[in-house]
Design a protein around this motif. Structure first.
Motif, PDB file in Angstrom:
ATOM      1  N   THR A 183       6.756   3.461  15.304  1.00 12.59           N
ATOM      2  CA  THR A 183       6.416   2.040  15.371  1.00 12.59           C
ATOM      3  C   THR A 183       4.882   1.814  15.189  1.00 12.59           C
ATOM      4  O   THR A 183       4.525   0.665  14.763  1.00 12.59           O
ATOM      5  CB  THR A 183       6.610   1.558  16.829  1.00 12.59           C
ATOM      6  N   ASP A 184       4.021   3.093  15.065  1.00 11.12           N
ATOM      7  CA  ASP A 184       2.579   2.542  14.767  1.00 11.12           C
ATOM      8  C   ASP A 184       2.272   2.952  13.194  1.00 11.12           C
ATOM      9  O   ASP A 184       2.941   3.395  12.366  1.00 11.12           O
ATOM     10  CB  ASP A 184       1.834   3.692  15.675  1.00 11.12           C
ATOM     11  N   MET A 185       0.992   2.319  13.093  1.00  9.32           N
ATOM     12  CA  MET A 185       0.500   2.557  11.667  1.00  9.32           C
ATOM     13  C   MET A 185      -0.121   4.086  11.376  1.00  9.32           C
ATOM     14  O   MET A 185      -0.033   4.964  12.296  1.00  9.32           O
ATOM     15  CB  MET A 185      -0.800   1.933  11.494  1.00  9.32           C
ATOM     16  N   GLU A 186       0.482   4.639  10.426  1.00  7.52           N
ATOM     17  CA  GLU A 186       0.226   6.092   9.640  1.00  7.52           C
ATOM     18  C   GLU A 186      -1.263   6.208   9.013  1.00  7.52           C
ATOM     19  O   GLU A 186      -1.661   5.385   8.002  1.00  7.52           O
ATOM     20  CB  GLU A 186       1.179   6.525   8.871  1.00  7.52           C
ATOM     21  N   THR A 215      -1.103   2.832   6.442  1.00  6.25           N
ATOM     22  CA  THR A 215       0.139   2.518   6.043  1.00  6.25           C
ATOM     23  C   THR A 215       1.090   2.196   7.125  1.00  6.25           C
ATOM     24  O   THR A 215       0.819   2.411   8.411  1.00  6.25           O
ATOM     25  CB  THR A 215       0.978   3.413   4.892  1.00  6.25           C
ATOM     26  N   PRO A 216       1.855   1.037   7.034  1.00  7.34           N
ATOM     27  CA  PRO A 216       2.805   0.734   7.951  1.00  7.34           C
ATOM     28  C   PRO A 216       3.992   1.721   8.008  1.00  7.34           C
ATOM     29  O   PRO A 216       4.392   2.631   7.226  1.00  7.34           O
ATOM     30  CB  PRO A 216       3.336  -0.907   7.519  1.00  7.34           C
ATOM     31  N   PRO A 217       4.652   1.750   9.324  1.00  9.08           N
ATOM     32  CA  PRO A 217       5.814   2.479   9.559  1.00  9.08           C
ATOM     33  C   PRO A 217       6.947   2.109   8.728  1.00  9.08           C
ATOM     34  O   PRO A 217       6.967   1.071   8.203  1.00  9.08           O
ATOM     35  CB  PRO A 217       6.075   2.514  10.882  1.00  9.08           C
ATOM     36  N   GLU A 218       7.909   2.950   8.445  1.00 10.90           N
ATOM     37  CA  GLU A 218       9.038   2.789   7.537  1.00 10.90           C
ATOM     38  C   GLU A 218      10.058   1.683   8.461  1.00 10.90           C
ATOM     39  O   GLU A 218      10.077   1.835   9.740  1.00 10.90           O
ATOM     40  CB  GLU A 218       9.959   3.946   7.290  1.00 10.90           C
ATOM     41  N   PRO A 219      10.831   0.865   7.642  1.00  8.89           N
ATOM     42  CA  PRO A 219      10.864   0.770   6.293  1.00  8.89           C
ATOM     43  C   PRO A 219      10.047  -0.664   5.747  1.00  8.89           C
ATOM     44  O   PRO A 219      10.238  -1.103   4.862  1.00  8.89           O
ATOM     45  CB  PRO A 219      12.366   0.291   6.358  1.00  8.89           C
ATOM     46  N   THR A 349     -13.903   3.044   8.589  1.00  5.50           N
ATOM     47  CA  THR A 349     -13.534   1.755   8.204  1.00  5.50           C
ATOM     48  C   THR A 349     -12.049   1.699   7.987  1.00  5.50           C
ATOM     49  O   THR A 349     -11.638   2.288   6.952  1.00  5.50           O
ATOM     50  CB  THR A 349     -14.267   0.988   6.774  1.00  5.50           C
ATOM     51  N   PRO A 350     -11.214   1.075   8.407  1.00  8.44           N
ATOM     52  CA  PRO A 350      -9.775   0.972   8.176  1.00  8.44           C
ATOM     53  C   PRO A 350      -9.643   0.148   6.955  1.00  8.44           C
ATOM     54  O   PRO A 350     -10.160  -0.997   6.713  1.00  8.44           O
ATOM     55  CB  PRO A 350      -9.136   0.501   9.602  1.00  8.44           C
ATOM     56  N   VAL A 351      -8.847   0.745   5.978  1.00 17.13           N
ATOM     57  CA  VAL A 351      -8.830   0.042   4.765  1.00 17.13           C
ATOM     58  C   VAL A 351      -7.301   0.314   4.337  1.00 17.13           C
ATOM     59  O   VAL A 351      -6.367   1.166   4.761  1.00 17.13           O
ATOM     60  CB  VAL A 351      -9.748   0.575   3.567  1.00 17.13           C
ATOM     61  N   ILE A 352      -6.837  -0.519   3.243  1.00 15.72           N
ATOM     62  CA  ILE A 352      -5.509  -0.581   2.642  1.00 15.72           C
ATOM     63  C   ILE A 352      -5.567  -0.365   1.019  1.00 15.72           C
ATOM     64  O   ILE A 352      -6.367  -1.256   0.531  1.00 15.72           O
ATOM     65  CB  ILE A 352      -4.831  -1.786   3.237  1.00 15.72           C
ATOM     66  N   GLN A 353      -4.886   0.430   0.783  1.00 12.80           N
ATOM     67  CA  GLN A 353      -4.923   0.699  -0.753  1.00 12.80           C
ATOM     68  C   GLN A 353      -4.324  -0.227  -1.589  1.00 12.80           C
ATOM     69  O   GLN A 353      -3.166  -0.873  -0.980  1.00 12.80           O
ATOM     70  CB  GLN A 353      -4.353   2.145  -1.239  1.00 12.80           C
ATOM     71  N   CYS A 354      -4.697  -0.905  -2.738  1.00 13.95           N
ATOM     72  CA  CYS A 354      -4.221  -1.668  -3.351  1.00 13.95           C
ATOM     73  C   CYS A 354      -3.391  -1.153  -4.618  1.00 13.95           C
ATOM     74  O   CYS A 354      -3.937  -0.507  -5.663  1.00 13.95           O
ATOM     75  CB  CYS A 354      -5.359  -2.591  -4.205  1.00 13.95           C
ATOM     76  N   ASP A 355      -2.049  -1.263  -4.439  1.00 14.90           N
ATOM     77  CA  ASP A 355      -1.004  -0.459  -5.273  1.00 14.90           C
ATOM     78  C   ASP A 355      -1.345   0.980  -5.375  1.00 14.90           C
ATOM     79  O   ASP A 355      -1.728   1.469  -4.407  1.00 14.90           O
ATOM     80  CB  ASP A 355      -1.016  -1.466  -6.448  1.00 14.90           C
ATOM     81  N   ASP A 356      -1.498   1.353  -7.023  1.00 13.20           N
ATOM     82  CA  ASP A 356      -1.780   2.711  -6.916  1.00 13.20           C
ATOM     83  C   ASP A 356      -2.991   2.891  -7.576  1.00 13.20           C
ATOM     84  O   ASP A 356      -3.540   4.035  -8.157  1.00 13.20           O
ATOM     85  CB  ASP A 356      -0.517   3.232  -7.934  1.00 13.20           C
ATOM     86  N   SER A 357      -3.990   2.014  -7.389  1.00 14.08           N
ATOM     87  CA  SER A 357      -5.465   1.996  -7.903  1.00 14.08           C
ATOM     88  C   SER A 357      -6.115   2.750  -6.857  1.00 14.08           C
ATOM     89  O   SER A 357      -5.879   3.054  -5.758  1.00 14.08           O
ATOM     90  CB  SER A 357      -5.926   0.527  -8.329  1.00 14.08           C
ATOM     91  N   ASP A 358      -7.800   2.719  -7.440  1.00 12.19           N
ATOM     92  CA  ASP A 358      -8.609   3.233  -6.327  1.00 12.19           C
ATOM     93  C   ASP A 358      -9.471   1.917  -5.718  1.00 12.19           C
ATOM     94  O   ASP A 358     -10.401   2.209  -5.078  1.00 12.19           O
ATOM     95  CB  ASP A 358      -9.609   3.951  -7.045  1.00 12.19           C
ATOM     96  N   LEU A 359      -8.652   0.854  -5.726  1.00  9.93           N
ATOM     97  CA  LEU A 359      -9.205  -0.319  -5.020  1.00  9.93           C
ATOM     98  C   LEU A 359      -8.617  -0.201  -3.609  1.00  9.93           C
ATOM     99  O   LEU A 359      -7.636  -0.082  -3.164  1.00  9.93           O
ATOM    100  CB  LEU A 359      -8.699  -1.770  -5.812  1.00  9.93           C
ATOM    101  N   TYR A 360      -9.411  -0.752  -2.785  1.00  6.02           N
ATOM    102  CA  TYR A 360      -9.064  -0.796  -1.259  1.00  6.02           C
ATOM    103  C   TYR A 360      -9.832  -2.212  -0.602  1.00  6.02           C
ATOM    104  O   TYR A 360     -10.510  -2.650  -1.084  1.00  6.02           O
ATOM    105  CB  TYR A 360      -9.793   0.357  -0.530  1.00  6.02           C
ATOM    106  N   PHE A 361      -8.754  -2.732   0.156  1.00 12.92           N
ATOM    107  CA  PHE A 361      -9.042  -3.950   0.947  1.00 12.92           C
ATOM    108  C   PHE A 361      -9.682  -3.494   2.345  1.00 12.92           C
ATOM    109  O   PHE A 361      -8.940  -2.773   3.050  1.00 12.92           O
ATOM    110  CB  PHE A 361      -7.831  -4.806   1.174  1.00 12.92           C
ATOM    111  N   VAL A 362     -10.652  -4.093   2.565  1.00  7.26           N
ATOM    112  CA  VAL A 362     -11.747  -3.835   3.574  1.00  7.26           C
ATOM    113  C   VAL A 362     -11.704  -4.692   4.727  1.00  7.26           C
ATOM    114  O   VAL A 362     -11.811  -5.833   4.462  1.00  7.26           O
ATOM    115  CB  VAL A 362     -13.079  -3.247   3.281  1.00  7.26           C
ATOM    116  N   SER A 363     -11.283  -4.273   5.904  1.00  2.00           N
ATOM    117  CA  SER A 363     -11.267  -5.288   6.987  1.00  2.00           C
ATOM    118  C   SER A 363     -12.540  -5.950   7.366  1.00  2.00           C
ATOM    119  O   SER A 363     -12.673  -7.157   7.476  1.00  2.00           O
ATOM    120  CB  SER A 363     -10.923  -4.805   8.343  1.00  2.00           C
TER     121      SER A 363
END
Length: 552
Positions: A183-186, A215-219, A349-363
Motif C-alpha cells: 500500500t505504501d510508496m517505494e 514509485t507507487p505500489p503495484e499495480p 527531496t522526494p522526486v519522481i523520475q520522468c519516464d526513463d530519462s534523468d529528468l525528475y519532478f521535484v515537489s
C-alpha cells in the motif's frame, strides 16, 4: 476624381500616423498578463485579414476594369483614363501599406519583447556599458584569493559528504522497513545533486542536496505530463508538469472498485471507505489531490515528513546527536544537531523520475529556477540537476588539466553571497550563475579554460550575466537548446521545446528587476575591494564538521 484623391490621401496619412516604426509610442508598456497579449495579437490578426480581403477586392476590380478597357478599345470607344488612374494609385498605396506591415511583422520576430527593457530609467548609474569601471585584481591576487578563501574553506567537503550519505542510507533503510509494500510508496536510493556534487560548493555551512525517487505500489504507476513541450501552455508555466496516477496495465485512471466487490477488510488504494468517487488525502490513497487523479505536492510533503520522523525514532538510539526539520515548508529539510552546539543541514527531496530519462519532478525547491510559485498543488517542477552534473563531468574530460571553469563559478557565487548579505536577497541566485557558465562552456573552446585564464573567464562570465540582465533574457540551458550534445541523452520533447527564459519575472516585476540590477552593479563595484581584503584576511565565521562525529 476628387473622391479618388481623398481616398489616396486618407490611406497615406493613416499609414504614416499609425505606423509604429515611423511614430513609435513612447509610453508603450508590456501587457501585465498573457490574456491581454493574446487578445491584442488576435485583434491585430483580424485587422490584417480585413486588409487582405480589401486588397483582393481591389485586385479583382482592377482585373475586371482591365478586361472592360480592352473590350472598349476593341469596340473603338475612349476609356476613362482619369478615373482608372486614381483607382490604380489607391490600390498601389494599399499594397505598399500592406508590404510595410508584413515587413514590420518579420522585423519584430527577431528580438523577443521580453528582452527589451521597459524604460531607460530602469538602468542604474553605469548606463548599461558592459562592466564599465570594473577592474578585477591581477592573476596573482585572484589566485591567492581562490586558494585562501575558497579552496581552503571547501577542504572538508568529501568528509562531510561521506558522513551525510552514511546517515541517509541508514535513515532510508529504516523508513523502508516501516513501509507496507502493498500500500505504501517505494523509496529508491538517493541521488546527490547540486553544488556539493558538482564540486563548486562555496556557501557555509556545507550542505548536501539529495534526491529520493519514489514509485507507487503495484499495480499502479506514474504517468508524467511534461509542459515544456506543449505550445499551448503559458510561458510562466513552462518547466512544470503534472503526474497522473494510473494502473500499469493500461486501464483508464478510473478506479476498478466500482466494477468489483471488495471484502470488508479490503481498502481501495484510490478511494476511501466513505467516498467512492474521489481520492482522499491519506497515504493509502496514493497521495492524490481531491477529486482528481494527479499527485499532490502537499500530500507528498506531509507523507514524507511523517515517514522521516518515524524512521528517525527507530534509529535515534544509535547516534549521539539529534535530528530536526530545518524548514517546515520544505519537505526533507533536515538538520543534524551535535552536542557541541554545531549543526549540519542537508535536504532529502522526494522526486519522481520522468519516464526513463534523468529528468525528475521535484515537489519543492527553496528557490525555484523558473522564478515562479506554483498556482496549484498538482504542479511539479521539472529538475535538470542530474543532467547538469553529467554535463559538467563530461565537459571536464575535454578541458585542460586544472581548468578554471568551476573556479569562475565559485568566485562569482562568493561575490553574490557577500552582496546578498549587504543589500539583501534579490532576483539573482546561484542557479542563474551556473546556467550562464554552462552556456559559456558550450560556446568557448576548451583551451580557453586554462588555469592562467581565470581572470579573463571570470570577466566573461560577469559580462554574459550583465548582458542577460540588460536584455531580461537568460535561456534555460537544456529546454529548447538544440546545441546540447546528443550524447547527453536529453529527451527529444525537451530539445524541441520553446526556449525557457529564466529572467522572465524581470519583465513583469519592474521593482524586482531594478533591485536586482542595482545589486548586481553594486556587487561589481565592491568586487575588487572584497577580493583584496579577503585575500589578506579570512574571517573565521563558519562552523564546520566536528573532528570526530559519533557514527556507529
Amino acid at each position: 476624381m476628387a473622391m479618388g484623391l481623398f481616398r489616396v490621401c486618407l490611406v497615406v496619412v493613416t499609414a504614416i500616423i499609425n505606423h509604429p516604426l515611423l511614430f513609435p509610442r513612447e509610453n508603450a508598456t508590456v501587457p501585465e498578463n498573457e490574456e491581454e497579449i493574446i487578445r491584442k495579437m488576435q485583434e491585430h490578426h483580424e485587422k490584417l485579414q480585413l486588409e487582405q480581403l480589401r486588397l483582393e477586392e481591389e485586385v479583382a476590380r482592377l482585373v475586371a476594369e482591365k478586361e472592360a478597357l480592352e473590350q472598349m478599345v476593341e469596340e473603338g470607344q475612349q476609356p476613362p483614363e482619369a478615373h482608372s488612374a486614381w483607382d490604380l494609385w489607391s490600390t498601389l498605396c494599399m499594397i505598399l501599406f500592406l508590404i510595410i506591415e508584413v515587413w514590420r511583422q518579420d522585423h519584430q520576430d527577431g528580438p523577443s519583447s521580453e528582452c527589451l527593457a521597459s524604460d531607460e530609467d530602469e538602468l542604474p548609474g553605469l548606463g548599461g556599458t558592459p562592466l564599465q569601471g570594473l577592474t578585477l585584481p591581477d592573476k596573482a591576487t585572484l589566485g591567492h584569493f581562490y586558494e585562501r578563501c575558497i579552496r581552503a574553506s571547501t577542504a572538508d567537503v568529501a568528509r562531510t559528504r561521506e558522513f551525510v550519505e552514511g546517515f541517509v542510507d541508514d535513515l532510508l533503510e529504516a523508513l523502508r522497513s516501516l513501509c507496507n509494500r502493498d500500500t505504501d510508496m517505494e523509496l529508491e536510493d538517493f541521488i546527490g545533486v547540486d553544488s556539493m556534487y558538482e564540486n563548486w560548493q562555496v556557501d557555509r555551512p556545507l550542505m548536501c542536496h539529495l534526491f529520493v525517487p519514489f514509485t507507487p505500489p503495484e499495480p499502479y504507476c506514474f504517468y508524467p505530463e511534461l509542459w515544456c513541450s506543449n505550445r499551448s501552455v503559458p510561458l510562466d508555466r513552462q518547466g512544470y508538469g503534472q503526474i497522473k496516477v494510473g494502473r500499469a496495465d493500461g486501464d483508464p485512471p478510473g478506479c476498478i472498485c466500482g466494477k468489483t466487490k471488495l471484502g470488508e477488510d479490503m481498502l481501495c488504494l484510490l478511494h476511501s471507505k466513505k467516498s467512492g468517487v474521489r481520492p482522499s488525502g491519506e497515504v493509502e490513497d496514493l497521495l492524490c489531490a481531491k477529486e482528481c487523479p494527479y499527485l499532490d505536492t502537499m500530500q507528498v510533503m506531509k507523507w514524507f515528513q511523517k515517514a522521516l520522523t518515524k524512521a528517525w525514532h527507530c534509529i535515534a538510539h544509535k547516534y549521539e546527536f539529534d535530528l530536526a526539520f530545518g524548514q517546515l515548508n520544505t519537505p526533507g529539510s533536515l538538520k543534524i544537531k551535535f552536542r557541541s552546539g554545531k549543526f549540519m543541514p542537508f535536504t532529502l527531496t522526494p522526486v519522481i523520475q520522468c519516464d526513463d530519462s534523468d529528468l525528475y519532478f521535484v515537489s519543492h525547491l527553496p528557490r525555484e529556477p523558473c522564478g515562479r510559485i506554483p498556482i496549484s498543488s498538482t504542479e511539479w517542477l521539472l529538475s535538470f540537476a542530474v543532467y547538469e552534473r553529467h554535463f559538467l563531468r563530461m565537459t571536464a574530460k575535454t578541458l585542460p588539466e586544472g581548468a578554471c571553469h568551476l573556479s569562475c563559478l565559485q568566485i562569482a557565487s562568493f561575490l553574490l553571497s557577500k552582496q546578498s548579505c549587504l543589500t539583501g536577497p534579490n532576483g539573482l541566485n546561484n542557479y542563474h550563475l551556473k546556467t550562464a557558465l554552462l552556456h559559456l562552456l558550450l560556446s568557448r573552446r576548451a583551451n580557453d579554460w586554462k588555469t592562467s585564464q581565470l581572470d579573463a573567464r571570470l570577466h566573461d562570465l560577469l559580462c554574459f550575466l550583465e548582458k542577460s540582465l540588460l536584455e531580461k533574457k537568460l535561456h534555460h540551458f537544456f529546454v529548447g537548446n538544440r546545441k546540447v550534445p546528443e550524447a547527453m541523452g536529453l529527451p527529444e520533447a525537451v530539445r524541441k521545446a520553446e526556449p525557457l527564459n529564466l529572467f522572465r519575472p524581470f519583465v513583469l516585476q519592474r521593482s524586482l528587476y531594478r533591485t536586482t540590477l542595482d545589486s548586481f552593479y553594486e556587487m561589481l563595484k565592491n568586487a575588487p575591494t572584497l577580493i583584496s581584503e579577503y585575500s589578506l584576511h579570512v574571517p573565521n565565521d563558519h562552523a564546520g564538521l566536528p573532528p570526530k562525529a559519533a557514527v556507529p
